[in-house]
Each structure stands twice: as structure tokens, then as C-alpha cells.
Design a protein around this motif. Sequence first.
Motif, PDB file in Angstrom:
ATOM      1  N   ALA A  50       0.836  -1.205   0.000  1.00 20.87           N
ATOM      2  CA  ALA A  50       0.000   0.000   0.000  1.00 20.87           C
ATOM      3  C   ALA A  50       0.869   1.252   0.000  1.00 20.87           C
ATOM      4  CB  ALA A  50      -0.925  -0.010   1.217  1.00 20.87           C
ATOM      5  N   ILE A  51       1.896   1.260   0.829  1.00 21.18           N
ATOM      6  CA  ILE A  51       2.793   2.415   0.893  1.00 21.18           C
ATOM      7  C   ILE A  51       3.519   2.611  -0.429  1.00 21.18           C
ATOM      8  CG2 ILE A  51       4.907   3.295   1.976  1.00 21.18           C
ATOM      9  CD1 ILE A  51       3.994   1.927   4.558  1.00 21.18           C
ATOM     10  N   LEU A  52       4.004   1.514  -1.007  1.00 26.25           N
ATOM     11  CA  LEU A  52       4.758   1.613  -2.260  1.00 26.25           C
ATOM     12  C   LEU A  52       3.868   2.039  -3.423  1.00 26.25           C
ATOM     13  CD1 LEU A  52       7.038  -1.538  -1.900  1.00 26.25           C
ATOM     14  CD2 LEU A  52       7.756   0.856  -1.833  1.00 26.25           C
ATOM     15  N   VAL A  53       2.661   1.494  -3.485  1.00 24.45           N
ATOM     16  CA  VAL A  53       1.738   1.867  -4.564  1.00 24.45           C
ATOM     17  C   VAL A  53       1.380   3.349  -4.455  1.00 24.45           C
ATOM     18  CG1 VAL A  53      -0.604   1.562  -5.444  1.00 24.45           C
ATOM     19  CG2 VAL A  53       0.787  -0.430  -4.910  1.00 24.45           C
ATOM     20  N   GLY A  54       1.042   3.786  -3.244  1.00 21.77           N
ATOM     21  CA  GLY A  54       0.718   5.201  -3.054  1.00 21.77           C
ATOM     22  C   GLY A  54       1.886   6.104  -3.369  1.00 21.77           C
ATOM     23  N   GLY A  55       3.080   5.705  -2.925  1.00 22.57           N
ATOM     24  CA  GLY A  55       4.268   6.507  -3.205  1.00 22.57           C
ATOM     25  C   GLY A  55       4.594   6.564  -4.677  1.00 22.57           C
ATOM     26  N   ALA A  56       4.494   5.424  -5.364  1.00 22.86           N
ATOM     27  CA  ALA A  56       4.797   5.379  -6.798  1.00 22.86           C
ATOM     28  C   ALA A  56       3.804   6.208  -7.602  1.00 22.86           C
ATOM     29  CB  ALA A  56       4.788   3.924  -7.285  1.00 22.86           C
ATOM     30  N   LEU A  57       2.519   6.111  -7.270  1.00 31.74           N
ATOM     31  CA  LEU A  57       1.495   6.874  -7.989  1.00 31.74           C
ATOM     32  C   LEU A  57       1.680   8.374  -7.777  1.00 31.74           C
ATOM     33  CD1 LEU A  57      -1.651   4.679  -7.253  1.00 31.74           C
ATOM     34  CD2 LEU A  57      -0.531   4.964  -9.470  1.00 31.74           C
ATOM     35  N   ALA A  58       1.928   8.780  -6.537  1.00 30.20           N
ATOM     36  CA  ALA A  58       2.100  10.203  -6.239  1.00 30.20           C
ATOM     37  C   ALA A  58       3.374  10.751  -6.875  1.00 30.20           C
ATOM     38  CB  ALA A  58       2.123  10.417  -4.724  1.00 30.20           C
ATOM     39  N   MET A  59       4.450   9.976  -6.835  1.00 31.33           N
ATOM     40  CA  MET A  59       5.700  10.384  -7.468  1.00 31.33           C
ATOM     41  C   MET A  59       5.512  10.580  -8.964  1.00 31.33           C
ATOM     42  SD  MET A  59       9.329   8.273  -7.566  1.00 31.33           S
ATOM     43  CE  MET A  59       8.600   6.888  -8.472  1.00 31.33           C
ATOM     44  N   SER A  60       4.867   9.611  -9.592  1.00 31.33           N
ATOM     45  CA  SER A  60       4.613   9.688 -11.027  1.00 31.33           C
ATOM     46  C   SER A  60       3.738  10.884 -11.368  1.00 31.33           C
ATOM     47  CB  SER A  60       3.942   8.396 -11.496  1.00 31.33           C
ATOM     48  OG  SER A  60       3.587   8.473 -12.852  1.00 31.33           O
ATOM     49  N   GLY A  61       2.684  11.104 -10.569  1.00 29.41           N
ATOM     50  CA  GLY A  61       1.791  12.226 -10.823  1.00 29.41           C
ATOM     51  C   GLY A  61       2.519  13.556 -10.750  1.00 29.41           C
ATOM     52  N   ALA A  62       3.383  13.725  -9.756  1.00 29.16           N
ATOM     53  CA  ALA A  62       4.128  14.980  -9.603  1.00 29.16           C
ATOM     54  C   ALA A  62       4.989  15.258 -10.830  1.00 29.16           C
ATOM     55  CB  ALA A  62       4.998  14.921  -8.342  1.00 29.16           C
ATOM     56  N   VAL A  63       5.646  14.222 -11.349  1.00 27.83           N
ATOM     57  CA  VAL A  63       6.517  14.387 -12.519  1.00 27.83           C
ATOM     58  C   VAL A  63       5.701  14.672 -13.777  1.00 27.83           C
ATOM     59  CG1 VAL A  63       8.197  13.231 -14.011  1.00 27.83           C
ATOM     60  CG2 VAL A  63       8.308  12.935 -11.528  1.00 27.83           C
ATOM     61  N   PHE A  64       4.647  13.916 -13.975  1.00 32.85           N
ATOM     62  CA  PHE A  64       3.821  14.091 -15.172  1.00 32.85           C
ATOM     63  C   PHE A  64       3.190  15.482 -15.217  1.00 32.85           C
ATOM     64  CE2 PHE A  64       3.072  10.198 -17.714  1.00 32.85           C
ATOM     65  CZ  PHE A  64       4.040   9.405 -17.127  1.00 32.85           C
ATOM     66  N   GLN A  65       2.760  15.966 -14.084  1.00 31.46           N
ATOM     67  CA  GLN A  65       2.111  17.277 -14.047  1.00 31.46           C
ATOM     68  C   GLN A  65       3.075  18.399 -14.401  1.00 31.46           C
ATOM     69  OE1 GLN A  65       0.253  17.308 -10.139  1.00 31.46           O
ATOM     70  NE2 GLN A  65      -0.735  15.346 -10.631  1.00 31.46           N
ATOM     71  N   ILE A  66       4.345  18.234 -14.043  1.00 34.45           N
ATOM     72  CA  ILE A  66       5.350  19.242 -14.379  1.00 34.45           C
ATOM     73  C   ILE A  66       5.746  19.134 -15.847  1.00 34.45           C
ATOM     74  CG2 ILE A  66       7.750  19.931 -14.012  1.00 34.45           C
ATOM     75  CD1 ILE A  66       7.367  19.231 -11.059  1.00 34.45           C
ATOM     76  N   ILE A  67       6.075  17.932 -16.292  1.00 37.03           N
ATOM     77  CA  ILE A  67       6.582  17.756 -17.654  1.00 37.03           C
ATOM     78  C   ILE A  67       5.516  18.089 -18.695  1.00 37.03           C
ATOM     79  CG2 ILE A  67       7.441  16.062 -19.324  1.00 37.03           C
ATOM     80  CD1 ILE A  67       8.897  14.686 -17.081  1.00 37.03           C
ATOM     81  N   LEU A  68       4.281  17.674 -18.427  1.00 36.39           N
ATOM     82  CA  LEU A  68       3.199  17.894 -19.385  1.00 36.39           C
ATOM     83  C   LEU A  68       2.446  19.202 -19.125  1.00 36.39           C
ATOM     84  CD1 LEU A  68       1.806  14.258 -19.585  1.00 36.39           C
ATOM     85  CD2 LEU A  68       3.366  15.391 -21.166  1.00 36.39           C
ATOM     86  N   LYS A  69       2.883  19.935 -18.076  1.00 38.74           N
ATOM     87  CA  LYS A  69       2.264  21.223 -17.737  1.00 38.74           C
ATOM     88  C   LYS A  69       0.753  21.080 -17.571  1.00 38.74           C
ATOM     89  CE  LYS A  69       5.816  23.663 -20.347  1.00 38.74           C
ATOM     90  NZ  LYS A  69       6.460  22.438 -20.844  1.00 38.74           N
ATOM     91  N   ASN A  70       0.374  20.011 -16.871  1.00 44.55           N
ATOM     92  CA  ASN A  70      -1.042  19.695 -16.712  1.00 44.55           C
ATOM     93  C   ASN A  70      -1.287  19.181 -15.297  1.00 44.55           C
ATOM     94  OD1 ASN A  70      -3.667  18.630 -16.815  1.00 44.55           O
ATOM     95  ND2 ASN A  70      -3.461  18.072 -18.953  1.00 44.55           N
ATOM     96  N   PRO A  71      -1.997  19.940 -14.454  1.00 43.61           N
ATOM     97  CA  PRO A  71      -2.202  19.535 -13.063  1.00 43.61           C
ATOM     98  C   PRO A  71      -3.090  18.308 -12.898  1.00 43.61           C
ATOM     99  CG  PRO A  71      -3.517  21.471 -13.558  1.00 43.61           C
ATOM    100  CD  PRO A  71      -2.624  21.245 -14.743  1.00 43.61           C
ATOM    101  N   MET A  72      -3.732  17.855 -13.968  1.00 41.92           N
ATOM    102  CA  MET A  72      -4.610  16.694 -13.882  1.00 41.92           C
ATOM    103  C   MET A  72      -3.997  15.449 -14.535  1.00 41.92           C
ATOM    104  SD  MET A  72      -7.005  17.818 -12.108  1.00 41.92           S
ATOM    105  CE  MET A  72      -7.400  19.476 -11.527  1.00 41.92           C
ATOM    106  N   ALA A  73      -2.715  15.485 -14.800  1.00 47.70           N
ATOM    107  CA  ALA A  73      -2.060  14.358 -15.468  1.00 47.70           C
ATOM    108  C   ALA A  73      -1.586  13.322 -14.450  1.00 47.70           C
ATOM    109  CB  ALA A  73      -0.881  14.849 -16.298  1.00 47.70           C
ATOM    110  N   ASP A  74      -1.921  12.073 -14.702  1.00 44.50           N
ATOM    111  CA  ASP A  74      -1.347  10.951 -13.957  1.00 44.50           C
ATOM    112  C   ASP A  74      -1.579   9.682 -14.767  1.00 44.50           C
ATOM    113  OD1 ASP A  74      -4.013  10.143 -13.441  1.00 44.50           O
ATOM    114  OD2 ASP A  74      -3.497   9.490 -11.409  1.00 44.50           O
TER     115      ASP A  74
END
Length: 317
Positions: A50-74
Motif C-alpha cells: 500500500a505504501i509503495l503503490v501510493g508513493g509510486a502513484l504520487a511520485m509519477s503524478g508529480a513528474v507528469f504534471q510538471i513535464i506535461l504542464k497539466n495539473p490533472m495528469a497521472d
Amino acid sequence: MNKTNSILVLLLIAGVVASVFTGSVSLSEIDNIQAFSIMLDVRLPRALMAILVGGALAMSGAVFQIILKNPMADSFTLGMANGAVLGAALTVVTVIPVVFAPVISIILGLLSLAAVLVIARRLDLAYRPETLIITGILLGALLSGLLYIIILIFPNDTANIARYMFGSLGGANFSQVSIVLFLTAVSFIILERNGKVLDLLKLGDIRAHALGVNVSVIRPALLVTAAVPPLVAISYTGIIALAGIIVPQIILYIKPMAFRPLLKRSILIGGLYILIIDTLGRTIIAPLQIPTGIMVMLSAVPIFIFLLYKRILVNAR
């Protein structure tokens, strides 16, 4: 490590302990050997996953939102999660060994992402965020349709495939935990070392390029780096949607920060969020267990609407 992150780490440790001792089976009513087996072999790997899944999803979301300039990207809104689940389902109904599920999930997840980016670019040369999200949701719906067809063709495997559709941490084991931990750690190290690059990408491609960033190379490289851990996690657990969106956005809503502190905070809060949600899902109506993906949707949708509302207010000013 700052004070807030230290508190989050302590909360994670306390959450794991509470999760291990909490469940539909009362440990006081069984012998010590059975209790130890349940805690060590069933509840502990589930809590760690649970911790790893949550951490991986949140980490990925933070990167995608910056690179794609989209706050709703994940991974969910870009269709990757649906691609990953379809890949995992194929290993259930074909001769492909289940051990290759993470590999197939990575391939189909990355292909889904590439398809979304290409289609969105062709539909809208301005590459507006709403075009990207709509394209991702539509492709995700298409992949879900293919998954439903597989269920119709292979009704005997419906139960196994449904687990991927609703997202469940049941059945997690230390082998899966080790794989997700390794990939998340490698991804974190790479992304953390490129923290300055990601901060420069916030300024726009032209300014980033002028400051020495090879945008055409670094963007796809960081996208793939951020995508792999959640795709592998999803291949084991199924779709757990929206966590990658709401965790980074809530953090930034409370306090704007550079990428590196955002990355660390996102992993810690994402892990704590999924751990709490999963523990609640398997205990509130025990012995019945509510799938983790369903619990996350129930809790995340109100937060998602709140973020949309605040974003609309900011844009209206």
C-alpha cells in the motif's frame, strides 16, 4: 529530513503497525502461530505494498504534471493504468506466464501514453491540457472496453480480471513488494538527481532550452522513468485511480515548493494515504473487504472536485 517529513515517516511506521494488528480476524481468538502467520505473511506485505503503490502513484503524478504542464495528469487520466491492467489481464487468459505480467503491463502502459501524446498533438497543435486529458480518458475507455470483451470471452477468469478492474491489494507478497520497492527507489534516485531540470521545465520549453536543458531528450526519458514503477504496481494491484493527481496538488495547494521537496513529500503522503484507505477498506465492513481502488475513488473524487473548483476560481481572477 525536515520536521514535516520526519513526522510523516513516523506516521507511516505507526500506520504499518496498526494495519498489521487490524483486520477481520481477531488475533486474540487464534493461537500464536496462526496470528504470527497472518501478520507476517498477509497483513505486513499488504501494508508495505500500500505504501509503495501510493508513493509510486504520487511520485509519477508529480513528474507528469510538471513535464506535461497539466495539473490533472497521472497514470489514470493518461490511459496508462488501463493499458497496464489490460496487459496484466492478458497474462491471465493467455499462455503468457503470469511472471511476465509486469513486463507486459509496462509495454502496454507506455504504448498507451505514447498514443495519447501523439493523438493529442495531432488533434490540437496548441497541446492544451484539456485535449490531453480528454484523449487519455477516451483511450482509457477504449482499453476498458477491450477488457470487458476479454471477460465475456473468458467468463471463468472473470474473478481474477475483476480484481484488476477494481484495484485490490489482497494477495500482495514480499516478492511483489521487493520488485516495486526496487523500481520505485531507482526511479526516485533518477528523478531526484534531475530535480533542477524539472524545475527549469516549469519555466517552459524555450527558457529551459536556453538554460541548457535538452528538452527533446530529457522529457521522454523522465516520463518513462516516472511511469515504470506505477505501471508495475498496477500490474499487481489493478487500477487505483486519482491518487497521483490529488496528492501532489494538495501539497502544492497548501505550500508551493520546488520539485525535490515536492517529490519526497508526495511519496510519503501518497504512501500514507493508500495505507489508511486500504486498512479502512478491509475493516469497516469486515469480513467483507472493499477493493482499494473503490475506496480511493470514494475518497478522492470529493478532493478532485475541490481542486477543480479552486483551479476555476484562480483562472477566473
